[in-house]
Design a protein around this motif. Structure first.
Motif, PDB file in Angstrom:
ATOM      1  N   THR A  12       0.683  -0.982   0.065  1.00  0.00           N
ATOM      2  CA  THR A  12       0.007  -0.152  -0.062  1.00  0.00           C
ATOM      3  C   THR A  12       0.988   1.170  -0.026  1.00  0.00           C
ATOM      4  OG1 THR A  12      -0.042   0.197   2.302  1.00  0.00           O
ATOM      5  CG2 THR A  12      -1.780  -1.114   1.407  1.00  0.00           C
ATOM      6  N   LYS A  13       0.303   2.428  -0.123  1.00  0.00           N
ATOM      7  CA  LYS A  13       1.087   3.584  -0.052  1.00  0.00           C
ATOM      8  C   LYS A  13       1.838   4.012   1.277  1.00  0.00           C
ATOM      9  CE  LYS A  13       0.683   8.469  -1.283  1.00  0.00           C
ATOM     10  NZ  LYS A  13      -0.025   9.358  -2.026  1.00  0.00           N
ATOM     11  N   SER A  14       1.005   3.542   2.130  1.00  0.00           N
ATOM     12  CA  SER A  14       1.589   3.838   3.650  1.00  0.00           C
ATOM     13  C   SER A  14       2.644   2.758   3.822  1.00  0.00           C
ATOM     14  CB  SER A  14       0.686   3.595   4.649  1.00  0.00           C
ATOM     15  OG  SER A  14      -0.297   4.471   4.699  1.00  0.00           O
ATOM     16  N   GLU A  15       2.571   1.587   3.266  1.00  0.00           N
ATOM     17  CA  GLU A  15       3.611   0.450   3.480  1.00  0.00           C
ATOM     18  C   GLU A  15       4.928   0.629   2.753  1.00  0.00           C
ATOM     19  OE1 GLU A  15       0.404  -3.048   4.159  1.00  0.00           O
ATOM     20  OE2 GLU A  15       1.263  -2.954   2.231  1.00  0.00           O
ATOM     21  N   THR A  16       4.674   1.497   1.562  1.00  0.00           N
ATOM     22  CA  THR A  16       5.686   1.717   0.783  1.00  0.00           C
ATOM     23  C   THR A  16       6.541   2.780   1.344  1.00  0.00           C
ATOM     24  OG1 THR A  16       4.481   1.112  -1.119  1.00  0.00           O
ATOM     25  CG2 THR A  16       6.323   2.584  -1.618  1.00  0.00           C
ATOM     26  N   GLN A  17       5.971   3.775   2.123  1.00  0.00           N
ATOM     27  CA  GLN A  17       6.691   4.801   2.834  1.00  0.00           C
ATOM     28  C   GLN A  17       7.373   4.192   3.653  1.00  0.00           C
ATOM     29  OE1 GLN A  17       3.879   7.783   4.624  1.00  0.00           O
ATOM     30  NE2 GLN A  17       5.485   9.170   4.689  1.00  0.00           N
ATOM     31  N   VAL A  18       6.940   3.138   4.489  1.00  0.00           N
ATOM     32  CA  VAL A  18       7.661   2.655   5.683  1.00  0.00           C
ATOM     33  C   VAL A  18       9.101   2.105   5.128  1.00  0.00           C
ATOM     34  CG1 VAL A  18       7.815   0.723   7.408  1.00  0.00           C
ATOM     35  CG2 VAL A  18       5.715   2.560   7.203  1.00  0.00           C
ATOM     36  N   MET A  19       8.681   1.321   3.882  1.00  0.00           N
ATOM     37  CA  MET A  19       9.684   0.512   3.270  1.00  0.00           C
ATOM     38  C   MET A  19      10.673   1.454   2.405  1.00  0.00           C
ATOM     39  SD  MET A  19       9.385  -2.822   3.802  1.00  0.00           S
ATOM     40  CE  MET A  19      10.892  -3.262   2.746  1.00  0.00           C
ATOM     41  N   ASN A  20      10.202   2.505   2.175  1.00  0.00           N
ATOM     42  CA  ASN A  20      11.350   3.558   1.723  1.00  0.00           C
ATOM     43  C   ASN A  20      12.223   4.159   2.436  1.00  0.00           C
ATOM     44  OD1 ASN A  20      10.973   3.777  -1.053  1.00  0.00           O
ATOM     45  ND2 ASN A  20       9.186   4.701  -1.041  1.00  0.00           N
ATOM     46  N   ILE A  21      11.772   4.308   4.081  1.00  0.00           N
ATOM     47  CA  ILE A  21      12.614   4.751   4.899  1.00  0.00           C
ATOM     48  C   ILE A  21      13.446   3.690   5.447  1.00  0.00           C
ATOM     49  CG2 ILE A  21      12.335   5.290   7.468  1.00  0.00           C
ATOM     50  CD1 ILE A  21       9.614   6.928   6.871  1.00  0.00           C
ATOM     51  N   THR A  83      10.757  -2.358  -6.950  1.00  0.00           N
ATOM     52  CA  THR A  83      10.547  -1.576  -7.999  1.00  0.00           C
ATOM     53  C   THR A  83      10.118  -2.036  -9.335  1.00  0.00           C
ATOM     54  OG1 THR A  83      11.675   0.264  -6.948  1.00  0.00           O
ATOM     55  CG2 THR A  83      11.217   0.574  -9.231  1.00  0.00           C
ATOM     56  N   TYR A  84      11.168  -3.033  -9.660  1.00  0.00           N
ATOM     57  CA  TYR A  84      11.259  -3.707 -11.000  1.00  0.00           C
ATOM     58  C   TYR A  84       9.664  -4.544 -10.951  1.00  0.00           C
ATOM     59  CZ  TYR A  84      11.935  -6.932 -14.901  1.00  0.00           C
ATOM     60  OH  TYR A  84      11.736  -7.879 -15.928  1.00  0.00           O
ATOM     61  N   SER A  85       9.473  -5.312  -9.884  1.00  0.00           N
ATOM     62  CA  SER A  85       8.126  -6.206 -10.037  1.00  0.00           C
ATOM     63  C   SER A  85       7.013  -5.133 -10.044  1.00  0.00           C
ATOM     64  CB  SER A  85       8.077  -6.705  -8.750  1.00  0.00           C
ATOM     65  OG  SER A  85       6.936  -7.373  -8.475  1.00  0.00           O
ATOM     66  N   TYR A  86       6.950  -4.003  -9.436  1.00  0.00           N
ATOM     67  CA  TYR A  86       5.858  -3.097  -9.562  1.00  0.00           C
ATOM     68  C   TYR A  86       5.635  -2.704 -11.005  1.00  0.00           C
ATOM     69  CZ  TYR A  86       2.680   0.588  -8.089  1.00  0.00           C
ATOM     70  OH  TYR A  86       1.695   1.490  -8.104  1.00  0.00           O
ATOM     71  N   ILE A  87       6.964  -2.028 -11.638  1.00  0.00           N
ATOM     72  CA  ILE A  87       6.535  -1.707 -12.899  1.00  0.00           C
ATOM     73  C   ILE A  87       6.448  -2.591 -13.726  1.00  0.00           C
ATOM     74  CG2 ILE A  87       7.946  -0.368 -14.735  1.00  0.00           C
ATOM     75  CD1 ILE A  87       7.280   1.559 -12.211  1.00  0.00           C
ATOM     76  N   ASN A  88       6.956  -3.879 -13.723  1.00  0.00           N
ATOM     77  CA  ASN A  88       6.530  -4.714 -14.554  1.00  0.00           C
ATOM     78  C   ASN A  88       4.928  -5.257 -14.536  1.00  0.00           C
ATOM     79  OD1 ASN A  88       7.836  -6.598 -16.669  1.00  0.00           O
ATOM     80  ND2 ASN A  88       7.286  -8.265 -15.123  1.00  0.00           N
ATOM     81  N   ASP A  89       4.656  -5.215 -13.242  1.00  0.00           N
ATOM     82  CA  ASP A  89       2.927  -5.320 -13.187  1.00  0.00           C
ATOM     83  C   ASP A  89       2.370  -4.263 -13.844  1.00  0.00           C
ATOM     84  OD1 ASP A  89       3.329  -7.685 -11.701  1.00  0.00           O
ATOM     85  OD2 ASP A  89       2.744  -6.972  -9.761  1.00  0.00           O
ATOM     86  N   VAL A  90       2.540  -3.035 -13.599  1.00  0.00           N
ATOM     87  CA  VAL A  90       1.822  -2.094 -14.390  1.00  0.00           C
ATOM     88  C   VAL A  90       2.092  -2.095 -16.040  1.00  0.00           C
ATOM     89  CG1 VAL A  90       2.039   0.416 -14.909  1.00  0.00           C
ATOM     90  CG2 VAL A  90       2.483  -0.355 -12.724  1.00  0.00           C
ATOM     91  N   LYS A  91       3.240  -2.663 -16.502  1.00  0.00           N
ATOM     92  CA  LYS A  91       3.469  -3.037 -17.861  1.00  0.00           C
ATOM     93  C   LYS A  91       2.578  -3.908 -18.119  1.00  0.00           C
ATOM     94  CE  LYS A  91       6.813  -5.526 -19.109  1.00  0.00           C
ATOM     95  NZ  LYS A  91       7.594  -6.446 -19.440  1.00  0.00           N
ATOM     96  N   ASP A  92       2.308  -5.026 -17.669  1.00  0.00           N
ATOM     97  CA  ASP A  92       1.425  -6.142 -18.174  1.00  0.00           C
ATOM     98  C   ASP A  92       0.148  -5.750 -17.892  1.00  0.00           C
ATOM     99  OD1 ASP A  92       3.927  -7.577 -18.352  1.00  0.00           O
ATOM    100  OD2 ASP A  92       3.525  -8.788 -16.481  1.00  0.00           O
TER     101      ASP A  92
END
Length: 131
Positions: A12-21, A83-92
């Protein structure tokens, strides 16, 4: 060192924020308070981040390591792999798996200048030279 797992689920957006930190911390390891300290004001409650760390542990994005009475968390998935997995999912999902469609979509929507085009051209030439 144990190999990082491949990202298989979305954050989720909030989980991504935590992971980025967490990814940005020295050695990519930190206690809950280390994560809270990196948030802008107003900082989240300790229990909020504790809940996120439980969720991220359950999703196998982080692993806790008991240090004294507290857990120190480290990522099981690298930022690059996620990031690769996320963008690849968007591409697909949105571009029928076509890299060209993905890139052309952004090329048409973004405001780019001559410097951006030159940089992109240089990058493509470097990629072509490696083939």
């Amino acid at each position: 060192m144990k190999e990082k797992k491949k990202a298989t689920r979305q954050l989720t957006k909030s989980e991504t924020q935590v992971m980025n930190i967490l990814w940005s911390l020295p050695e990519q390891k930190g206690f809950i308070q280390d994560i809270i300290n990196q948030y802008p004001d107003p900082k989240p409650a300790y229990t909020t981040i504790l809940t996120f760390m439980k969720i991220l542990t359950d999703k196998e994005f982080v692993k806790p390591e008991k240090i004294g009475k507290a857990n120190r968390f480290s990522p099981l998935v690298s930022k690059e792999d996620y990031t690769y997995s996320y963008i690849n999912d968007v591409k697909d999902t949105f571009f029928g798996g076509s890299f060209t469609s993905l890139v052309s979509f952004f090329a048409q929507k973004e405001h780019y200048n001559e410097e951006d085009l030159a940089e992109l051209k240089e990058l493509m030439e470097k990629i072509e030279a490696k083939k």
